[in-house]
Design an enzyme around this catalytic site. Structure first.
Site, PDB file in Angstrom:
ATOM      1  N   ARG A  17       0.793  -1.235   0.000  1.00 16.50           N
ATOM      2  CA  ARG A  17       0.000   0.000   0.000  1.00 16.50           C
ATOM      3  C   ARG A  17       0.818   1.274   0.000  1.00 16.50           C
ATOM      4  O   ARG A  17       0.525   2.203  -0.770  1.00 16.50           O
ATOM      5  CB  ARG A  17      -0.959   0.003   1.207  1.00 16.50           C
ATOM      6  CG  ARG A  17      -2.064  -1.025   1.100  1.00 16.50           C
ATOM      7  CD  ARG A  17      -2.757  -1.212   2.417  1.00 16.50           C
ATOM      8  NE  ARG A  17      -1.837  -1.754   3.412  1.00 16.50           N
ATOM      9  CZ  ARG A  17      -2.105  -1.899   4.706  1.00 16.50           C
ATOM     10  NH1 ARG A  17      -3.282  -1.520   5.160  1.00 16.50           N
ATOM     11  NH2 ARG A  17      -1.216  -2.411   5.526  1.00 16.50           N
ATOM     12  N   SER A  18       1.826   1.358   0.880  1.00 15.47           N
ATOM     13  CA  SER A  18       2.565   2.641   0.926  1.00 15.47           C
ATOM     14  C   SER A  18       3.403   2.863  -0.338  1.00 15.47           C
ATOM     15  O   SER A  18       3.485   4.008  -0.797  1.00 15.47           O
ATOM     16  CB  SER A  18       3.372   2.804   2.218  1.00 15.47           C
ATOM     17  OG  SER A  18       4.342   1.809   2.376  1.00 15.47           O
TER      18      SER A  18
HETATM   19  P1  4NP Z   1       1.456  -3.595   3.078  1.00 14.77           P
HETATM   20  O1  4NP Z   1       0.980  -5.138   2.993  1.00 14.77           O
HETATM   21  O2  4NP Z   1       1.391  -3.237   4.548  1.00 14.77           O
HETATM   22  O3  4NP Z   1       0.451  -2.900   2.267  1.00 14.77           O
HETATM   23  O4  4NP Z   1       2.858  -3.559   2.520  1.00 14.77           O
HETATM   24  C1  4NP Z   1       1.504  -6.159   3.788  1.00 14.77           C
HETATM   25  C2  4NP Z   1       2.720  -6.679   3.483  1.00 14.77           C
HETATM   26  C3  4NP Z   1       3.222  -7.722   4.230  1.00 14.77           C
HETATM   27  C4  4NP Z   1       2.496  -8.225   5.283  1.00 14.77           C
HETATM   28  C5  4NP Z   1       1.269  -7.686   5.588  1.00 14.77           C
HETATM   29  C6  4NP Z   1       0.775  -6.655   4.835  1.00 14.77           C
HETATM   30  N1  4NP Z   1       3.004  -9.293   6.042  1.00 14.77           N
HETATM   31  O5  4NP Z   1       2.304  -9.765   6.947  1.00 14.77           O
HETATM   32  O6  4NP Z   1       4.114  -9.759   5.782  1.00 14.77           O
END
Ligand code: 4NP
Length: 164
Positions: A17-18
């Site tokens: 997302r970021s």
């Molecule tokens: P983000 O998504 O926060 O949008 O980059 C995720 C990436 C990895 C994980 C969770 C959300 N993870 O649990 O590894």
């Protein structure tokens, strides 16, 4: 000379997302010729993906949108909390975590979607490519609203209601 406005997008892993929000905002700045006025980056509250490239689906979506940029995932630091003027979190958990670790950032941390009437950016990590596209469209619209707010056009829209 005015210094650059510093904007940091924050999610959990800094791979979906970021980076999508950072790519959308960078593209917007390019289109408006405003790149030189901003310093833009993104970071995660978690460290699991530190050093990795962005999620392949996020990369594909950014490429489709002409918004791809080279990215290496990293975790937010205290220096970030002090340095950035606007720290824009994708969901409430991200926002809480930033403030828990860096209370000094209070007042600079908001949900990105506060600029779009409120809400959280759904995490496409466990979803598919289309979820990633939809997350991009959402953050892109919020980035437009955020930029309009900075440009003083925010009174009509929804300036963020709550203080973080
Ligand atoms: P983000 O998504 O926060 O949008 O980059 C995720 C990436 C990895 C994980 C969770 C959300 N993870 O649990 O590894």
């Amino acid at each position: 000379m005015d210094r650059k406005v510093r904007v940091l997008f924050v999610c959990l892993g800094n791979i979906c997302r970021s980076p999508l929000a950072e790519g959308a905002f960078r593209k917007l700045l390019r289109e408006r010729g405003l790149q030189g006025r901003f310093e833009v980056d993104s970071a995660g509250t978690g460290a699991w993906h530190r050093g990795e490239a962005m999620d392949p689906r996020a990369r594909k979506v950014l490429e489709e949108e002409g918004a791809y940029f080279p990215h290496v995932a990293r975790q937010i630091t205290r220096e970030d909390a002090l340095r950035y003027d606007h720290i824009l979190a994708m969901d409430r958990e991200n926002l809480r975590e930033v403030l828990r670790r860096f209370p000094e950032a209070r007042g600079k941390v908001r949900l990105l979607l506060d600029y779009l009437g409120g809400g959280e950016v759904p995490d496409p990590y466990y979803g598919d490519l289309q979820d990633c596209r939809e997350a991009y469209w959402t953050v892109e619209a919020a980035c437009r609203a955020f930029l309009a707010h900075l440009e003083g056009d925010g009174a009509r829209g929804a300036p963020p209601a709550g203080e973080a």
